[in-house]
Design an enzyme around this catalytic site. Structure first.
Site, PDB file in Angstrom:
ATOM      1  CD  GLU A 108       7.432  -9.926   3.877  1.00 15.89           C
ATOM      2  OE1 GLU A 108       8.064  -8.854   3.778  1.00 15.89           O
ATOM      3  OE2 GLU A 108       6.190  -9.947   4.099  1.00 15.89           O
TER       4      GLU A 108
ATOM      5  CB  THR B  28      11.350  -7.729   4.049  1.00 17.75           C
ATOM      6  OG1 THR B  28      10.239  -7.419   3.205  1.00 17.75           O
ATOM      7  CG2 THR B  28      11.643  -9.218   3.980  1.00 17.75           C
TER       8      THR B  28
ATOM      9  CE  LYS C 123      10.561   4.264   2.489  1.00 18.29           C
ATOM     10  NZ  LYS C 123      10.225   3.199   1.525  1.00 18.29           N
ATOM     11  CG  ASP C 124       6.839  -1.551   7.807  1.00 13.57           C
ATOM     12  OD1 ASP C 124       6.372  -0.389   7.834  1.00 13.57           O
ATOM     13  OD2 ASP C 124       6.409  -2.467   8.534  1.00 13.57           O
ATOM     14  CG  MET C 125       5.700  -0.531   1.922  1.00 16.66           C
ATOM     15  SD  MET C 125       5.654  -1.117   0.210  1.00 16.66           S
ATOM     16  CE  MET C 125       4.075  -0.472  -0.340  1.00 16.66           C
ATOM     17  CD  GLU C 126       3.330  -4.550   4.590  1.00 14.06           C
ATOM     18  OE1 GLU C 126       4.465  -4.587   5.139  1.00 14.06           O
ATOM     19  OE2 GLU C 126       3.184  -4.633   3.354  1.00 14.06           O
TER      20      GLU C 126
ATOM     21  CG  ASP D 137      15.305  -2.261   0.792  1.00 12.98           C
ATOM     22  OD1 ASP D 137      14.471  -3.175   0.934  1.00 12.98           O
ATOM     23  OD2 ASP D 137      15.078  -1.077   1.116  1.00 12.98           O
TER      24      ASP D 137
END
Ligand code: ADE
Length: 236
Positions: A13, A87, A172-175, A198
């Site tokens: 990224e 992302t 929607k992410d993870m961090e 996505d």
């Protein structure tokens, strides 16, 4: 803004803009933590890029690594602003497309199901504010805005979707919310720059769609971050 600090989960990224600015790694700066520091200067400002780093041979995605990286970066670098760039998934129902880049207008957790009164619920969901100039910046750079929602999984369970929809989430992410949480403790402004790999409502298998679009989304992220850096380095 004299000291700008990026927090990025994956090397892929960050790599396009690390190369664009020719910024160099300061090896061992966060040792023994896995986080990696790249440092350079641009338009008279210091540009830091902090990566979460790796464990067991892969990039550390997720909230724990992002929180550690953000905490260490704030304590050791004293940035004026944090930018969480990376992302995300988004929704075609909201008009999102692959490799579109958004500026976050808020951040929350979508997978924390804590029953109880309002105080527990509010605290666990997060709802962290972004830098007050985020929307003005997005408008002047012709970028879309959306609410970042963060969880610990790449896939999306029906209860996640329910939470995202209830709270008007779009990205929607993870961090993101983990970075926002740490910034909120130090009162450091945060900007989110998120590129879509996505579409959560496309019906495709998420990891396959993510992998297929990763390099295209990261190239778009580089282009967007060049504009963001130009904008922020022109603010006193
Ligand atoms: N990063 C990229 N796509 C994602 C998704 N669908 N969920 C969480 N994090 C992501």
């Amino acid at each position: 803004m004299k000291k700008i600090c990026y927090i990025v989960a994956m090397q892929a990224e960050a790599q396009p803009f690390i190369e664009k600015y020719g910024i160099k790694e300061k090896e061992g700066f966060f040792s023994p933590l896995p986080c990696k520091l790249y440092k350079g200067s641009i338009n008279g400002c210091t540009l830091y890029v902090v990566l979460n780093g790796q464990q067991h041979g892969s990039d550390l995605v997720g909230c724990e690594a992002a929180a550690i990286a953000t905490l260490s970066a704030i304590q050791k670098l004293s940035p004026d602003i944090i930018i969480n760039s990376g992302t995300c998934g988004a929704f075609q129902a909201h008009g999102a497309d692959i490799a579109e880049v958004y500026i976050g207008n808020g951040a929350m957790f979508h997978d924390r199901r804590v029953p109880g009164d309002d105080a527990w619920g509010t605290q666990s969901i997060g709802n962290y504010a972004v830098w007050e100039g985020s929307l003005r910046m997005a408008e002047s750079l012709y970028m879309k805005t959306g609410k970042v929602t963060t969880g610990s999984s790449l896939d999306m369970q029906p209860c996640d979707l329910d939470m995202i929809q209830t709270h008007g989430g779009q990205l929607k992410d993870m961090e993101g919310a983990a970075v926002g949480f740490v910034c909120s403790l130090f009162d450091i402004p945060i900007v989110y720059v998120k590129s879509v790999t996505d579409l959560c409502d496309s019906g495709a298998e998420t990891f396959e769609e993510f992998s297929r679009n990763l390099s295209k989304a990261c190239e778009a992220l580089r282009a967007a971050n060049e504009k963001v850096i130009e904008y922020l380095t022109n603010i006193q």
